[in-house]
Design an enzyme around this catalytic site. Structure first.
Site, PDB file in Angstrom:
ATOM      1  N   PHE A   1     -12.156  22.103  13.983  1.00 13.71           N
ATOM      2  CA  PHE A   1     -12.664  20.861  13.411  1.00 13.71           C
ATOM      3  C   PHE A   1     -13.510  20.162  14.452  1.00 13.71           C
ATOM      4  CE2 PHE A   1     -12.044  17.785   9.959  1.00 13.71           C
ATOM      5  CZ  PHE A   1     -11.738  18.654   8.925  1.00 13.71           C
TER       6      PHE A   1
ATOM      7  N   ARG B   1     -18.673  13.044  14.771  1.00 20.48           N
ATOM      8  CA  ARG B   1     -19.383  12.595  13.573  1.00 20.48           C
ATOM      9  C   ARG B   1     -20.529  11.638  13.866  1.00 20.48           C
ATOM     10  NH1 ARG B   1     -14.059  11.876   9.697  1.00 20.48           N
ATOM     11  NH2 ARG B   1     -13.742  14.112   9.418  1.00 20.48           N
TER      12      ARG B   1
ATOM     13  N   THR C   1     -16.252  18.069   3.179  1.00 22.53           N
ATOM     14  CA  THR C   1     -15.418  18.099   4.379  1.00 22.53           C
ATOM     15  C   THR C   1     -16.084  18.749   5.596  1.00 22.53           C
ATOM     16  OG1 THR C   1     -13.366  18.941   5.336  1.00 22.53           O
ATOM     17  CG2 THR C   1     -14.324  20.244   3.591  1.00 22.53           C
ATOM     18  N   GLU C   2     -15.678  18.241   6.745  1.00 21.13           N
ATOM     19  CA  GLU C   2     -16.064  18.835   8.019  1.00 21.13           C
ATOM     20  C   GLU C   2     -15.532  20.263   8.135  1.00 21.13           C
ATOM     21  OE1 GLU C   2     -15.826  15.764  10.897  1.00 21.13           O
ATOM     22  OE2 GLU C   2     -15.027  17.147  12.377  1.00 21.13           O
TER      23      GLU C   2
ATOM     24  N   GLN D   1     -17.435   4.199  10.841  1.00 19.12           N
ATOM     25  CA  GLN D   1     -17.941   5.568  10.872  1.00 19.12           C
ATOM     26  C   GLN D   1     -18.718   5.971   9.615  1.00 19.12           C
ATOM     27  OE1 GLN D   1     -15.165   9.205  10.740  1.00 19.12           O
ATOM     28  NE2 GLN D   1     -16.061   9.277  12.767  1.00 19.12           N
TER      29      GLN D   1
ATOM     30  N   GLY E   1      -0.331   4.625   0.277  1.00 17.39           N
ATOM     31  CA  GLY E   1      -0.972   5.843   0.760  1.00 17.39           C
ATOM     32  C   GLY E   1      -0.084   6.482   1.818  1.00 17.39           C
ATOM     33  N   GLY E   2      -0.688   7.354   2.612  1.00 16.62           N
ATOM     34  CA  GLY E   2       0.088   8.086   3.609  1.00 16.62           C
ATOM     35  C   GLY E   2       0.840   7.186   4.566  1.00 16.62           C
ATOM     36  N   ALA E   3       0.182   6.151   5.095  1.00 14.57           N
ATOM     37  CA  ALA E   3       0.840   5.284   6.087  1.00 14.57           C
ATOM     38  C   ALA E   3       1.965   4.489   5.435  1.00 14.57           C
ATOM     39  CB  ALA E   3      -0.183   4.336   6.719  1.00 14.57           C
ATOM     40  N   GLY E   4       1.711   3.938   4.259  1.00 14.04           N
ATOM     41  CA  GLY E   4       2.710   3.130   3.576  1.00 14.04           C
ATOM     42  C   GLY E   4       3.936   3.949   3.195  1.00 14.04           C
TER      43      GLY E   4
ATOM     44  N   HIS F   1     -17.652   5.843   5.707  1.00 16.97           N
ATOM     45  CA  HIS F   1     -16.446   6.649   5.552  1.00 16.97           C
ATOM     46  C   HIS F   1     -15.173   6.014   6.094  1.00 16.97           C
ATOM     47  CE1 HIS F   1     -14.163  10.260   5.014  1.00 16.97           C
ATOM     48  NE2 HIS F   1     -13.981  10.455   6.301  1.00 16.97           N
TER      49      HIS F   1
ATOM     50  N   LEU G   1     -17.578  12.878  -0.357  1.00 16.03           N
ATOM     51  CA  LEU G   1     -17.426  13.575   0.912  1.00 16.03           C
ATOM     52  C   LEU G   1     -17.412  15.085   0.768  1.00 16.03           C
ATOM     53  CD1 LEU G   1     -17.002  12.733   3.848  1.00 16.03           C
ATOM     54  CD2 LEU G   1     -14.632  13.370   3.550  1.00 16.03           C
TER      55      LEU G   1
ATOM     56  N   HIS H   1     -19.806   9.263   7.907  1.00 13.67           N
ATOM     57  CA  HIS H   1     -19.559  10.707   7.935  1.00 13.67           C
ATOM     58  C   HIS H   1     -20.886  11.412   7.661  1.00 13.67           C
ATOM     59  CE1 HIS H   1     -18.028  14.661   6.944  1.00 13.67           C
ATOM     60  NE2 HIS H   1     -16.817  14.291   7.298  1.00 13.67           N
TER      61      HIS H   1
ATOM     62  N   ARG I   1     -14.056   7.977  15.309  1.00  9.94           N
ATOM     63  CA  ARG I   1     -12.855   8.762  15.040  1.00  9.94           C
ATOM     64  C   ARG I   1     -13.189  10.241  14.905  1.00  9.94           C
ATOM     65  NH1 ARG I   1     -10.791  10.962  10.725  1.00  9.94           N
ATOM     66  NH2 ARG I   1     -11.868   9.792   9.101  1.00  9.94           N
TER      67      ARG I   1
ATOM     68  N   GLY J   1       0.836  -1.195   0.000  1.00 11.97           N
ATOM     69  CA  GLY J   1       0.000   0.000   0.000  1.00 11.97           C
ATOM     70  C   GLY J   1       0.869   1.242   0.000  1.00 11.97           C
TER      71      GLY J   1
END
Lengths: 250, 607
Positions: free
Chosen positions: B117, B283, B251-252, B237, B14-17, B364, B249, B239, B406, B12
């Site tokens: 937020f 949320r 955004t909040e 969750q 994405g951000g974490a990977g 979400h 989505l 949203h 979350r 993966g």
């Protein structure tokens, strides 16, 4: 309403038909507000599972589904039926080798991206207080537009200069270079400008202007290329963009 | 079949990977990132509003306040030791992102700008605080771009469009993964000392979702099939503000800038549900409020949506009412909510500067997932036993920092904080560990499963099964749940799963870019996770955070301050026979912050 899709097919693995060809599909009960991507999914899921295309987010941010739709580059998820009418022609983006149906080989495109050093270079010591580097809102705004790029290749593969010469670095790579060249925190503008002064750099751009309307993110691509050209002429990015004149998208 | 060997393999991009790849590589490991998408296509890019950290650039803020909001927002199910790490590491990680070049918006002093937020407050819930660091409303896009740029700079090895379909175990260790090279259909084995899954969530289980088509829970399903339990799956969750009908989505951050939710009578109904912070309540609270308004016939035109209004005149009226000096104009909205404007104009033909936006709750984010400790090491039981060589971070993982719900911005915080820690931990592990050998024929089992799907000749198309699963889960395992509905969802999904095994048909039998085949394989992952989610929801007889049981409406701290671990009794890469699940309720919630400060003890959650 009914809509007809005319899609450019190609599958070199096909037992009999190894050459590219056009195929038509008709869809019933289509609404004006349906997305082109949803309709491609309906064809794939209801009629012909072999139809192949890339997609992911379906909301215009991942950049997977760039296609040539009715002769113009766009993201299939950002076009609605009311934007394209009831006879819709879809083919792969031009200038990159086709792998299968609407899927092209993106490697040349990403190699061009990597060539312009697409990362911040700053060799100064980090701030002593352990905090962020400072940047004024004025310095931040001048490269804002080009940070929108999602590397979908709509601009590069709409460019006749790129079609004519695949060695041309292309609009997207220049947009990405712009994002760093005009970032006050970056120190490698000179090296990037050197790369882009190459015969296959910015001067292949003949301001044909196809790239700007092709951008699904509304980036003023031709303008960004112009600013990079100016920086090369002046030998520096300083003073080229006036923060007061930067357009905020409405 | 080709075999590759790397110290660390990350699944993966994405951000974490990418964060893990960067820090593992900085730690000296030879790293490969294997992803079914080009990295910049990853779903982190769709995150909009911001990333929370107590930088205190615009007003006083402290990590402990961020931790408090996270624990309270999670309805006291989050592990408090992990939450402390999240809130403290967030500050460091975000400063590092800035150093990497992330173009945050700036304050007049040139510092990282921050905005309000949902659920983020100062001084233990006293008032809304500006904590979300942002880059317009495309913060996730900028995080993804910046991390990819840095990985290019660090010469990380990328295997783009390689779809991972199995994790290889041997001698009690994770020793690598099997992937399909999409362009050729060829199988590749990646032999590693350390393997990290960062494959994101599974919103495609539900009909209305903000998630990408590719968000099919592959990583979670893969390890689940190899004996790793899933934690807290019932906490999923919704949203509150998905664009009506599409789920895309909004955004909040819209509400952070002053936007308000209105019912058909133009009433700002959140004043009734969360008198103190109203439209910035967390949320789960807002999604339930919208459902209740709709059930009361107060949806717009009596339909199943409400309005989200960010027109300057509306926002300014409520700002004046609240005694605030701040006012906004159209140019301000256009600059700060550019993505929102674009999405609404493109998909709904609505201009948020002149009309309210139609919204409904949308599937979400998975709070639950692959259980890990604070170093992103995968733990496989209630006693925190580590499975050597296996790591997980980001949405597919459950650290558990989000508990039962979350907070906005904390997904991005989670993936940079635990991606970073996972990367460092992998590099350390690789330094002293040897390669555990591969078992014989490591790709054999999953190759057989793929061939079964490729040659399937039943009558049911994968798209039909997927649509039915999504509808059933939306109807019965959505915002509100009750026993009969959940049980019927379990039965339906089990039946769909049976047809998946015995009556499937696909059209494409080729090797090259066979998306028909890979979508069918992904559907198998979704079905497993759907059933495990419903089973977990059935077991938990209380309401907490995102899990709202109409037949058990109260939170039950006496019995339910535990995580739900669900195990898959069948082990193997093939989808075979009915899914037999086993639930373990012995993993207690970590309450370490509450031991020092009673404000972290569970209490009634009011906003």
């Amino acid at each position: 309403m009914d809509v007809t899709f005319r899609i450019r097919r190609y599958n070199p693995e096909h037992p009999t038909n190894k050459k590219p060809y056009w195929q038509e599909f008709t869809l019933k009960d289509v609404a004006e507000t349906d997305r082109v991507l949803e309709m491609l999914h309906r064809i794939k899921w209801e009629q012909d599972g072999t139809l192949s295309f890339r997609r992911s987010c379906s909301s215009g941010i991942c950049g997977s589904d760039a296609m040539r739709i009715n002769g113009r580059n766009a993201l299939a998820c950002k076009l609605l039926i009311r934007d394209v009418g009831t006879k819709i022609q879809v083919e792969p983006i031009l200038g990159l080798p086709v792998i299968k149906d609407l899927i092209v080989d993106m490697e040349p495109f990403f190699a061009q991206y990597r060539a312009i050093m697409p990362y911040l270079v700053n060799n100064d010591p980090l701030p002593d207080d352990g905090r962020e580097r400072l940047q004024s809102p004025e310095d931040r705004i001048i490269y804002d537009d080009t940070t929108n790029c999602i590397l979908c290749a709509c601009c590069t593969t709409s460019c006749p200069s790129y079609w004519a010469n695949g060695q041309y670095v292309g609009p997207a790579a220049i947009v990405q270079a712009h994002r760093f060249i005009f970032d006050s925190r970056d120190q490698a503008a000179e090296e990037r400008l050197n790369v882009l002064a190459d015969p296959n750099g910015v001067w292949r751009c003949r301001t044909i202007y196809n790239c700007t309307p092709a951008c699904p993110r509304g980036i003023e691509v031709t303008r960004a290329i112009g600013e990079v050209k100016l920086a090369i002429r002046k030998g520096s990015p300083q003073g080229i963009i006036d923060p007061k004149n930067v357009k905020v998208h409405h | 079949m080709q075999t590759h060997q790397f110290d660390a393999v990350i699944v993966g991009a994405g951000g974490a990977g990418l964060m893990a790849a960067l820090y593992a590589s900085r730690g000296g490991a030879n790293v490969a990132v294997v992803s079914k998408l080009y990295p910049t296509r990853s779903h982190t890019g769709a995150a909009l509003g911001g990333i929370g950290a107590a930088l205190g650039n615009l007003e006083e803020d402290k990590p402990i306040w961020h931790a408090y909001d996270t624990v309270k927002g999670g309805d006291y199910l989050a592990d408090q030791d992990a939450v402390k790490v999240l809130a403290e590491d967030a500050v460091r990680a975000i400063i590092e992102l800035e150093h990497m070049g992330l173009p945050f918006d700036r304050t007049p002093e040139g510092r990282i700008s921050q905005r309000r937020f949902g659920g983020h407050t100062s001084n233990f819930g006293q008032k809304a605080v500006r904590r979300a660091c942002h880059s317009a409303d495309r913060t996730g896009h900028m995080i993804l771009q910046t991390l990819y740029q840095q990985c290019i700079k660090a010469n990380v090895n990328f295997f783009d469009e390689y779809h991972v379909v199995d994790v290889i175990m041997n001698q009690g260790h994770a020793v690598g993964v099997v992937a399909v090279q999409l362009g050729t259909g060829e199988l590749h084995v990646f032999h590693s000392k350390a393997t990290l899954f960062a494959t994101g969530g599974w919103g495609r289980v539900w009909r209305i979702t903000s998630n990408a088509h590719s968000y099919t829970g592959d990583g979670a399903a893969i390890v689940f099939r190899r004996g790793v339990p899933m934690e807290d799956l019932e906490f999923y969750q919704f949203h509150p503000t998905g664009l009506y009908g599409l789920g895309v989505l909004l955004t909040e951050g819209i509400r952070g800038e002053g936007g308000v939710l209105l019912n058909r009578y133009g009433e700002r109904f959140m004043e009734r549900y969360a008198p103190r912070i109203k439209d910035l309540a967390s949320r789960d609270v807002i999604s339930r409020a919208i459902y209740l308004e709709i059930r009361d016939g107060k949806g717009i035109q009596g339909k199943d949506y409400v309005h989200l209004d960010v027109r300057p005149e509306t926002v300014n009226r409520y700002l004046a009412e609240a005694g605030e000096d701040r006012r906004i104009d159209a140019a301000y909205v256009a600059k700060n909510l550019a993505e929102t404007l674009d999405v609404c104009r493109t998909y709904a033909g609505v201009d948020p500067l002149t009309e309210p936006m139609p919204v409904q709750p949308t599937a979400h984010y998975a709070m639950g997932g692959i259980p890990t400790n604070v170093n992103a090491e995968v733990v496989i039981d209630a006693n925190w036993t580590v499975l050597p060589g296996l790591y997980a971070a980001g949405e597919c993982a459950c650290a558990s920092v989000h508990g039962a719900n979350r907070l906005g911005t904390n997904s991005l915080v989670d993936l940079v904080v635990f991606g970073r820690r996972g990367g460092m931990a992998m590099a350390d592990y690789a330094k002293h560990a040897d390669f555990v050998p591969l078992p014989p024929n490591p790709a054999g089992e999953v190759a057989a499963e793929l061939e079964r799907l490729r040659s399937s000749r039943g009558k049911t198309r994968p798209g039909d099964l997927r649509r039915q699963m999504q509808q059933v889960m939306m109807d019965h395992v959505g915002v509100f749940r009750e026993e009969k509905g959940i049980q019927s969802a379990i039965d339906s999904v089990a039946e769909l799963r049976e047809r998946y095994q015995n009556d499937l048909v696909i059209d494409d039998r080729g090797q090259r870019f066979n998306t028909d085949l890979m979508e069918a394989w992904e559907l198998g992952c979704l079905l497993d996770l759907a059933q495990a989610t419903a089973q977990s929801a059935l077991v938990r007889t209380e309401s907490r955070g995102a899990h709202s049981r109409e037949d058990y409406q109260q939170r039950d701290d006496a019995n339910w301050l535990v995580h739900t671990l669900v195990f898959n009794k069948h082990q193997g890469a093939q989808v075979k026979g009915p899914l037999e699940l086993e639930i373990d309720l012995n993993k207690k919630v970590n309450m370490s912050l509450a031991e020092e400060d009673e404000r972290f003890l569970p209490r009634e959650r009011v906003y």
